[in-house]
Design a protein around this motif. Structure first.
Motif, mmCIF file in Angstrom:
data_model
loop_
_atom_site.group_PDB
_atom_site.id
_atom_site.type_symbol
_atom_site.label_atom_id
_atom_site.label_comp_id
_atom_site.label_asym_id
_atom_site.label_seq_id
_atom_site.Cartn_x
_atom_site.Cartn_y
_atom_site.Cartn_z
ATOM 1 N N GLN B 286 -6.900 6.273 -2.463
ATOM 2 C CA GLN B 286 -6.809 7.001 -1.189
ATOM 3 C C GLN B 286 -7.137 6.078 -0.025
ATOM 4 N N LEU B 287 -8.179 5.281 -0.178
ATOM 5 C CA LEU B 287 -8.581 4.406 0.910
ATOM 6 C C LEU B 287 -7.589 3.254 1.099
ATOM 7 N N VAL B 288 -7.069 2.723 0.005
ATOM 8 C CA VAL B 288 -6.076 1.654 0.125
ATOM 9 C C VAL B 288 -4.813 2.183 0.802
ATOM 10 N N ALA B 289 -4.380 3.376 0.390
ATOM 11 C CA ALA B 289 -3.175 3.958 0.996
ATOM 12 C C ALA B 289 -3.375 4.172 2.490
ATOM 13 N N ASP B 290 -4.564 4.596 2.875
ATOM 14 C CA ASP B 290 -4.827 4.803 4.296
ATOM 15 C C ASP B 290 -4.784 3.483 5.054
ATOM 16 N N ALA B 291 -5.371 2.437 4.455
ATOM 17 C CA ALA B 291 -5.341 1.128 5.104
ATOM 18 C C ALA B 291 -3.906 0.618 5.240
ATOM 19 N N LEU B 292 -3.094 0.981 4.271
ATOM 20 C CA LEU B 292 -1.717 0.501 4.243
ATOM 21 C C LEU B 292 -0.836 1.220 5.254
#
Lengths: 428, 465
Positions: B286-292
């Protein structure tokens, strides 16, 4: 400084005029964790120089590339790191910058947004990048932008600011220079053109103080006024016989815009004069919208300092219900709304306002729009009272005055002509 | 002019020297705890009730949602029947408006691929009226012939010409490529054979055979409202069915090229498999997707939009179904720069896979998660949506809020691992544009396995009607 405290049933609101000319207001959103900050700059695409259509919108984009104390987009990165987000939009009459974040981040929001307006730093690099982004936006909006511009020209006349797309013209955007951006921002980003509204959890006085402190740091507006607009107001459509005789102003009748758009779009639109009053118009639009909703038509309208427009919109394949639209508009102008329709509008309009007032950002947008129009930030509650006092006769009179079918512009946009009428190329 | 420019520059410089530095971003603020009371309505196992009390709230909201996903999967209801039912309930809500609007109650309704929803919002004092308005919509008779004829005619017109809309073509192509079995069933979205009794039949099956959730949000005590809700909704005793949103990701990178002659810009969508709702890998991804791709300050937007001017926006979504999840990226790029854009997307995704997010990106994503929809801190309709999402997965109502604690525990190493795992899955690319442009661009960007579809194939699974 003048501090005004208005304690009302719906929300406590305070406002203050700053020494530099900016106006700041704060409004309560009970139970909220977040705050929202909306800054309204009274300068929009209507202020674009004639050979630089789209400059205001470009300034909006470049404003997000950095400012003197928050360079390179750092300000927006800080806000995001605090759990917030920012957005902006441009209209014919305004540039609006908005931000939302948890309450603890309000000092940061106020700093970044005030810096964006008080210390803009456009560069050649940031300008070039945003010129490309704006072109991507233009390509994305494509047919819708062409339709809106064509309708605007027909309804308001070709030289009216509401007849122009906010996106401007490709050549104007491409040729814009950093100096032109700086001149535009110097002319428009003046504190005396700013309204700043913050919404969030109480105490309201603290919200107001944190925001006022930052915006008070903006350099005061220069004494001299910027040069007036080149454009002059057009006569209202109901009084506009001389304008039509000169070939200016609204071009009523039927028009076809050959456009590869699916589904086909029908627009029936009327120009609204600057003198139009909101509440009767709002009621007329709502009643008409309710009558037409079951037939797939929607009503949209706006009212600005230079007039406005009311549109009936149908976007579907199949038969085009022009006769029905005309009949409903005529019925409203002759008989007005029923008591039941008026009561339904009052109730649902208030609930829709309350839905928006639940959320800090929606609350700020709603309250800012009526502050600009009505001149005071407690306007939302004032409108509730005005709706209660409105009579069916006043709604009928508004419909009679503004929705005469002979003044309507009927525009059909689609690949094939469906309604007759003259064909448009780039415009009338 | 030069003197004026110097004066202006001087003014800016002196302004820079006078202003103090920006205050530092405060630490992320935790969400307000969501206090949800849960009960079953009625004596016979009626819908689940979730009530969120908001003291002092001027507005109250009540809605009932029926999960229709499993009905479609089982073949009990066709897609076109659900479309018709949603339209009829919407019309019913509209015709009730004159009676309800004076009380400030607004009723709305609709059906989509997953659920049918009828809800009402209004002043707290009118909550019972709102609940009755909702119940009234559910109790609708078969639609009258006049309304039915007009609706069906419009529905058939729209269905026949859907293939003319590039946006609809692209969305149908994405759905068909990612959910081929489900899309095969949705071929039954053809409204031509529908009759009014099909709407009644669909309504009875939805109301009888699906699980339902009743959500109430406002300044209201459960004890005083529950009997009223039980009387209104307690009879809906349907059982939960399996969530059929199971995608079929490709075993190897695959491109679908939908021909839209002359289209510019080109619609671009990328999808790949991701952790499901209950997966231990969910918080990190979830956090990686948000950063992306979470917002204009995310990595893909900074690189493709701000730095390279390739697009107006890159939008993304991460969907966590119960059994499996997926991540989706959407953008529009000029035809003349399609190859460049595809290569740039691949380059950035690979960089994220290899290096993971930076520490600053991770902290920003964490802050964003604590302020996003999972925090359920916003308007009543946002809270209702979050509750429904959890219930739909069979998870407790405060699941999303509880998960926020898991976000706090994700370390930079965890995020790097999540990026490496989350971006390893083969991706599906869907392009809708002129095939003279998309085919060479896809090949130049390394998409060697490409299938071409015509617009009607994307929309109808075969020829045009």
């Amino acid at each position: 400084m003048i501090v005004v405290l208005l304690s009302l049933a719906a929300a406590e609101t305070m406002h203050r005029a700053l020494p530099n000319g900016a106006r700041v207001a704060a409004s309560e959103v009970a139970g909220a964790r977040d705050v929202a900050l909306v800054v309204h700059v009274a300068c929009g695409s209507a202020d674009d120089p004639p050979d630089r259509r789209g400059l205001a919108h470009l300034v909006e984009h470049v404003a997000y590339t950095g400012s003197a104390h928050a360079p390179g987009g750092a300000g927006d990165a800080w806000i995001r790191a605090a759990g917030g987000e920012t957005s902006a939009w441009t209209t014919a009459d305004a540039l609006v910058f908005a931000a939302r974040a948890p309450r603890e981040a309000l000092p940061l929001l106020a700093y970044v947004e005030s810096d964006r307006l008080g210390w803009p730093t456009p560069t050649g690099t940031s300008l070039a990048a945003q010129q490309a982004v704006v072109e991507r936006e233009r390509a994305l909006r494509g047919a819708e932008a062409v339709l809106a511009a064509a309708l605007g020209r027909l309804v308001h006349g070709p030289d009216h600011p509401y007849a122009r797309s906010v996106l401007g013209e490709r050549s104007g955007v491409a040729r814009a220079t950093v100096d032109e951006l700086r001149r535009f921002t110097a002319r428009c980003f003046r504190p005396d053109r700013l309204r700043v509204l913050v919404t969030g959890p109480p105490p309201v006085a603290a919200l107001l103080e944190e925001v006022a402190t930052r915006f008070a740091e903006l350099p005061a507006s220069p004494r001299e006024e910027p040069p007036p607009l080149a454009w002059a107001p057009q006569p209202a459509n109901t009084d506009g016989a001389p304008a039509r005789e000169r070939g200016e102003g609204p071009r009523s009748g039927r028009w076809w815009l050959p456009l590869a758009v699916y589904p086909p779009h029908l627009r029936v639109a009327w120009a609204l004069p600057e003198s139009a009053t909101r509440i009767p118009l709002e009621a007329a639009a709502a009643v008409l919208g309710a009558r037409l909703e079951g037939r797939g038509a929607r009503v949209g309208w706006f009212l600005g300092p230079r007039g406005g427009r009311l549109e009936l919109r149908v976007e579907k394949p199949g038969p085009v219900p022009v006769a029905r639209l005309r009949a409903e508009a005529a019925a409203l102008a002759v008989r007005g709304p029923s008591a039941a329709e008026l009561a339904a509008w009052r109730g649902s309009a208030r609930t829709r306002d309350l839905v928006r007032l639940e959320v800090p950002l929606d609350h700020a947008e709603l309250r800012m729009s009526c502050w600009v129009e009505d001149g005071r930030p407690d306007c939302v509650e004032g409108r509730w009272a005005a709706r209660e006092a409105l009579s069916a006769d006043e709604v009928r009179d508004a419909a009679r005055r503004f929705l005469a079918w002979t003044d309507a512009v009927t525009l059909f946009a689609g690949p094939r002509r469906r309604l007759g009428g003259a064909a448009l190329s780039e415009g009338p | 002019m030069r003197l004026l420019a110097l004066l202006l520059a001087g003014a800016v410089v002196s302004g820079v020297a006078e202003r103090a530095a920006a205050p530092p971003p405060p630490p992320p603020a935790p969400p307000i705890p969501l206090d949800v009371e849960v009960a079953r309505l009625g004596d016979a196992g009626g819908p689940t009730l979730q009530l969120v009390r908001r003291p002092g709230a001027a507005l109250a909201r009540v809605e009932i949602v029926f999960l229709t996903d499993g009905l479609v999967a089982a073949g009990s209801v066709q897609g076109a029947e659900l479309d018709a039912l949603g339209a009829w309930w919407t019309e019913r809500a509209r015709t009730r408006a004159p009676a309800l609007d004076p009380a400030g109650v607004i009723v709305s309704a609709g059906c989509d691929a997953a659920a049918c929803r009828v809800g009402a919002v209004g002043p707290t004092a009118a909550l019972r009226i709102a609940a009755d308005g909702v119940a009234d919509v559910l109790a609708s008779d078969a639609p009258p012939l006049a309304w039915w004829s007009a609706w069906r005619r419009a529905a058939v017109d729209a269905w026949r010409t859907d293939w003319l809309s590039p946006a609809i073509v692209h969305e149908r192509a994405v759905a068909r490529a990612w959910f081929p079995a489900r899309s095969a069933r949705r071929r039954d979205a053809d409204p031509r054979a529908l009759r009014p009794m099909d709407v009644s039949r669909a309504a009875s099956r939805v109301l009888r055979d699906t699980a339902a959730l009743v959500t109430v949000i406002g300044d209201v005590a459960r004890a005083e409202l529950e009997p009223h809700l039980a009387a209104a909704f307690g009879r809906y005793t349907g059982a939960r069915r399996a969530d059929e949103r199971t995608p079929q990701p490709p075993a190897a990178p695959r491109a679908i090229l939908v021909d839209d002659p002359g289209a510019d810009p080109v619609a671009v969508t990328l999808l790949w498999a991701s952790p499901g709702a209950a997966s231990p890998g969910q918080p990190g991804w979830q956090l990686v997707a948000d950063a992306l791709v979470g917002g204009f300050a995310s990595r893909l937007n900074l690189r493709l939009r701000e730095e390279r001017g390739l697009t107006y926006a890159v939008r993304g979504s991460y969907v966590e179904a119960a059994a499996a999840g997926w991540t989706r990226i959407d953008t529009y790029v000029p035809a003349s720069r399609l190859t460049e854009a595809l290569l740039a997307l691949d380059e950035e995704l690979e960089r994220m896979r290899r290096e993971g997010p930076s520490a600053a990106e991770l902290e920003a994503a964490r802050s964003h998660a604590w302020s996003g929809p999972d925090a359920a801190i916003g308007a009543s309709h946002e809270v209702a949506r979050a509750l429904f999402a959890a219930w739909r997965h069979g998870l407790p109502p405060a699941y999303f809020q509880a998960r926020l604690g898991a976000y706090a525990a994700v370390t930079l190493d965890d995020a790097h691992r999540a990026a490496a795992e989350g971006l390893a899955a083969p991706r599906l690319l869907v392009l809708t544009g002129d095939s003279d442009v998309t085919l060479p661009a896809a090949r130049a960007a390394g998409w060697t396995s490409a299938t071409s579809w015509e617009a009607c194939e994307a929309v109808y699974g075969g020829g045009c009607p």
